[in-house]
Design a protein around this motif. Structure first.
Motif, short mmCIF file in Angstrom:
data_model
loop_
_atom_site.label_atom_id
_atom_site.label_comp_id
_atom_site.label_asym_id
_atom_site.label_seq_id
_atom_site.Cartn_x
_atom_site.Cartn_y
_atom_site.Cartn_z
N PHE A 132 6.25 -1.22 8.09
CA PHE A 132 6.01 -0.34 6.94
C PHE A 132 5.57 1.02 7.44
CE2 PHE A 132 3.02 1.05 3.45
CZ PHE A 132 4.03 1.48 2.60
N VAL A 133 6.28 2.06 6.99
CA VAL A 133 6.01 3.43 7.40
C VAL A 133 5.40 4.18 6.22
CG1 VAL A 133 6.98 5.54 8.37
CG2 VAL A 133 8.01 3.32 8.92
N THR A 134 4.23 4.78 6.44
CA THR A 134 3.56 5.52 5.39
C THR A 134 2.55 6.47 6.01
OG1 THR A 134 2.47 5.28 3.23
CG2 THR A 134 1.65 3.89 5.02
N ALA A 135 1.79 7.15 5.16
CA ALA A 135 0.66 7.97 5.60
C ALA A 135 -0.56 7.57 4.78
CB ALA A 135 0.96 9.46 5.41
N LEU A 136 -1.69 7.43 5.46
CA LEU A 136 -2.93 6.98 4.83
C LEU A 136 -4.08 7.88 5.24
CD1 LEU A 136 -2.62 3.13 5.48
CD2 LEU A 136 -2.32 4.29 3.28
N PRO A 137 -5.16 7.89 4.44
CA PRO A 137 -6.33 8.68 4.83
C PRO A 137 -7.05 8.06 6.02
CG PRO A 137 -6.80 7.41 2.86
CD PRO A 137 -5.34 7.24 3.13
N LYS A 138 -7.62 8.93 6.83
CA LYS A 138 -8.36 8.46 8.00
C LYS A 138 -9.80 8.19 7.58
CE LYS A 138 -8.92 9.44 12.94
NZ LYS A 138 -8.70 10.44 14.01
N ASN A 139 -9.99 7.13 6.82
CA ASN A 139 -11.31 6.72 6.36
C ASN A 139 -11.31 5.22 6.11
OD1 ASN A 139 -10.04 6.34 3.82
ND2 ASN A 139 -10.64 8.36 3.10
N ASP A 140 -12.38 4.71 5.52
CA ASP A 140 -12.49 3.26 5.32
C ASP A 140 -11.40 2.71 4.40
OD1 ASP A 140 -14.63 3.22 7.00
OD2 ASP A 140 -16.15 2.93 5.45
N LEU A 141 -10.98 3.50 3.41
CA LEU A 141 -9.91 3.03 2.52
C LEU A 141 -8.61 2.87 3.29
CD1 LEU A 141 -10.51 5.09 -0.75
CD2 LEU A 141 -10.85 2.63 -0.43
N GLY A 142 -8.31 3.83 4.15
CA GLY A 142 -7.11 3.74 4.96
C GLY A 142 -7.14 2.56 5.91
N ARG A 143 -8.29 2.33 6.51
CA ARG A 143 -8.43 1.20 7.44
C ARG A 143 -8.33 -0.13 6.70
NH1 ARG A 143 -11.86 4.97 10.01
NH2 ARG A 143 -13.68 4.36 8.80
N ALA A 144 -8.92 -0.18 5.50
CA ALA A 144 -8.82 -1.41 4.70
C ALA A 144 -7.37 -1.68 4.32
CB ALA A 144 -9.67 -1.29 3.45
N ALA A 145 -6.62 -0.63 4.03
CA ALA A 145 -5.21 -0.79 3.68
C ALA A 145 -4.42 -1.35 4.86
CB ALA A 145 -4.63 0.55 3.24
N VAL A 146 -4.66 -0.81 6.04
CA VAL A 146 -3.96 -1.29 7.23
C VAL A 146 -4.31 -2.76 7.50
CG1 VAL A 146 -3.80 -1.08 9.75
CG2 VAL A 146 -3.71 0.96 8.30
N ASN A 147 -5.58 -3.10 7.36
CA ASN A 147 -5.99 -4.49 7.58
C ASN A 147 -5.29 -5.43 6.60
OD1 ASN A 147 -7.69 -3.73 9.64
ND2 ASN A 147 -9.54 -3.70 8.37
N GLU A 148 -5.12 -4.99 5.36
CA GLU A 148 -4.45 -5.81 4.36
C GLU A 148 -2.97 -6.01 4.74
OE1 GLU A 148 -4.35 -7.83 0.46
OE2 GLU A 148 -5.70 -7.54 2.14
N LEU A 149 -2.33 -4.95 5.17
CA LEU A 149 -0.93 -5.06 5.57
C LEU A 149 -0.77 -5.99 6.77
CD1 LEU A 149 0.08 -1.30 5.27
CD2 LEU A 149 0.68 -3.13 3.69
N ARG A 150 -1.68 -5.87 7.72
CA ARG A 150 -1.61 -6.73 8.91
C ARG A 150 -1.85 -8.19 8.55
NH1 ARG A 150 -5.13 -2.78 12.94
NH2 ARG A 150 -3.40 -1.40 13.54
N ARG A 151 -2.64 -8.42 7.53
CA ARG A 151 -2.91 -9.80 7.09
C ARG A 151 -1.62 -10.50 6.67
NH1 ARG A 151 -5.05 -12.66 2.42
NH2 ARG A 151 -4.88 -10.85 1.07
N PHE A 152 -0.65 -9.71 6.21
CA PHE A 152 0.62 -10.28 5.78
C PHE A 152 1.70 -10.14 6.86
CE2 PHE A 152 -1.56 -9.43 1.75
CZ PHE A 152 -1.46 -10.69 1.19
N GLY A 153 1.28 -9.81 8.08
CA GLY A 153 2.19 -9.82 9.21
C GLY A 153 3.02 -8.57 9.39
N LEU A 154 2.68 -7.47 8.71
CA LEU A 154 3.48 -6.26 8.82
C LEU A 154 3.15 -5.49 10.10
CD1 LEU A 154 4.11 -6.95 5.89
CD2 LEU A 154 3.87 -4.54 5.33
N ASP A 155 4.17 -4.85 10.65
CA ASP A 155 4.01 -3.93 11.77
C ASP A 155 3.54 -2.60 11.20
OD1 ASP A 155 4.33 -2.06 13.81
OD2 ASP A 155 6.27 -2.82 14.47
#
Length: 343
Positions: A52-75
């Motif tokens: 998944f290619v996107t842009a996210l904020p460099k803060n806790d919300l962005g990190r939480a979003a990445v963690n959620e995506l990784r939980r479902f196996g996304l690169d």
């Protein structure tokens, strides 16, 4: 295992619990969602590799979003971080005659600030089999629209199959151009188009009466719609349409059609979905199922049956993401809709 790349916005989804209204409740449930992310999660759940290619904020919300995506196996290796904000959307689940609602808060977000050159598409698309985007992404800003076209051109150079769900969203086109001025250019790069009659009219200027406003769909008329689309865009190899007949917020009839350039036309079985849990993401789960089925070399009828069954099951899952398995989808597509406890 096939490799699918999707490109778009991930948002924080804010929802009242159960069937409560936004104005009613002091509590909200926060999850993540967004059209292209939803497709990537579905593809990953079926066992293929999804980036998944996107842009996210460099803060806790962005990190939480990445963690959620990784939980479902996304690169998530291609995600870009910036000092911009995360997009939000508020949704209220309808019931009976009260419709569901969506409120967007997506201005000046990290993804909207993306411009051509921000992503190394050569590296991102290395070994990719499929690229998916929707009409929502170019709607968010002029620079993001240009970046989308940049990615599509790179896919064309590399011979990567491109799918696009036109996904007309009137409220999102704010940057100075209407979709009819933008989407025909994007359509030149699409191999597999996902669109209904409204999408084709608002995004491509193609008009076709299908009877959807009357609540009764004439599926045969989609043959004519597909022919017009593919005559207008010779690069489009197939048109897929998910068909929703809304009886109420709790009861929808759900089916789909798949048409090919050679005139081959397939209609799925129709599902009567009652007691809907969450219909948001239904179209994205249709796209995810379609992509997986195509990459699995299923025959045409099996492709549309898999896509429709997958999206039918999504209506029973809360949140944007469809987390059902290939076996569960095939079981429903094969006719087992009993819902009996599996032991």
């Amino acid at each position: 295992m096939k490799k699918v790349v999707t490109f778009g916005e991930l948002m924080l989804r804010i929802t009242p619990p159960g069937r409560e209204m936004i104005l009613q409740t002091p509590n909200m449930v926060c999850t993540f969602g967004g059209a292209e992310a939803n497709v990537a999660v579905a593809v990953s759940a079926y066992g293929d590799e999804a980036k998944f290619v996107t842009a996210l904020p460099k803060n806790d919300l962005g990190r939480a979003a990445v963690n959620e995506l990784r939980r479902f196996g996304l690169d998530t290796s291609a995600i870009r971080f910036s000092d911009k904000r995360l997009g939000l959307y508020f949704t209220e689940t309808g019931s009976n005659m009260r419709p569901s609602k969506v409120i967007y808060d997506r201005d000046n977000t990290a993804i909207a600030a993306v411009k051509p050159g921000d992503f190394d598409w050569d590296a991102i698309l290395a070994d990719a089999d499929w690229f998916h985007v929707t009409g929502i992404t170019p709607a968010l800003s002029e620079s993001l629209c240009e970046a989308t076209i940049e990615a599509l051109k790179k896919c064309k150079e590399k011979g990567i199959t491109v799918s696009c769900d036109l996904n007309y969203r009137k409220k999102l086109w704010k940057w100075g151009k209407e979709p009819i001025e933008v989407m025909p250019e994007i359509a030149k790069y699409i191999d597999i188009m996902i669109a209904n009659e409204e999408d084709c009219q608002k995004c491509l200027g193609i008009k076709m009466e299908t009877g959807v406003d009357s609540g009764k769909l004439n599926t045969e008329m989609y043959k004519d719609l597909a022919k017009i689309v593919m005559d207008t865009y010779p690069n489009v190899k197939a048109l897929a349409v998910s068909l929703r007949e809304s009886v109420s917020a709790d009861h929808n009839n759900w089916s789909g059609v798949l048409a090919f350039r050679d005139g081959d036309f397939h209609i799925s079985r129709k599902y009567s979905i009652t007691n809907i849990v969450d219909r948001i993401g239904g179209g994205d789960s249709f796209g995810g199922g379609l992509i997986y089925a195509c990459l699995s070399d299923m025959d045409a009828q099996s492709i549309i049956e898999f896509a429709v069954a997958a999206s039918c099951l999504k209506h029973s899952v809360e949140g944007d993401f469809n987390m059902v398995s290939v076996d569960e989808v095939k079981k429903l597509a094969g006719g087992d809709a009993s819902g009996r406890v599996q032991r």
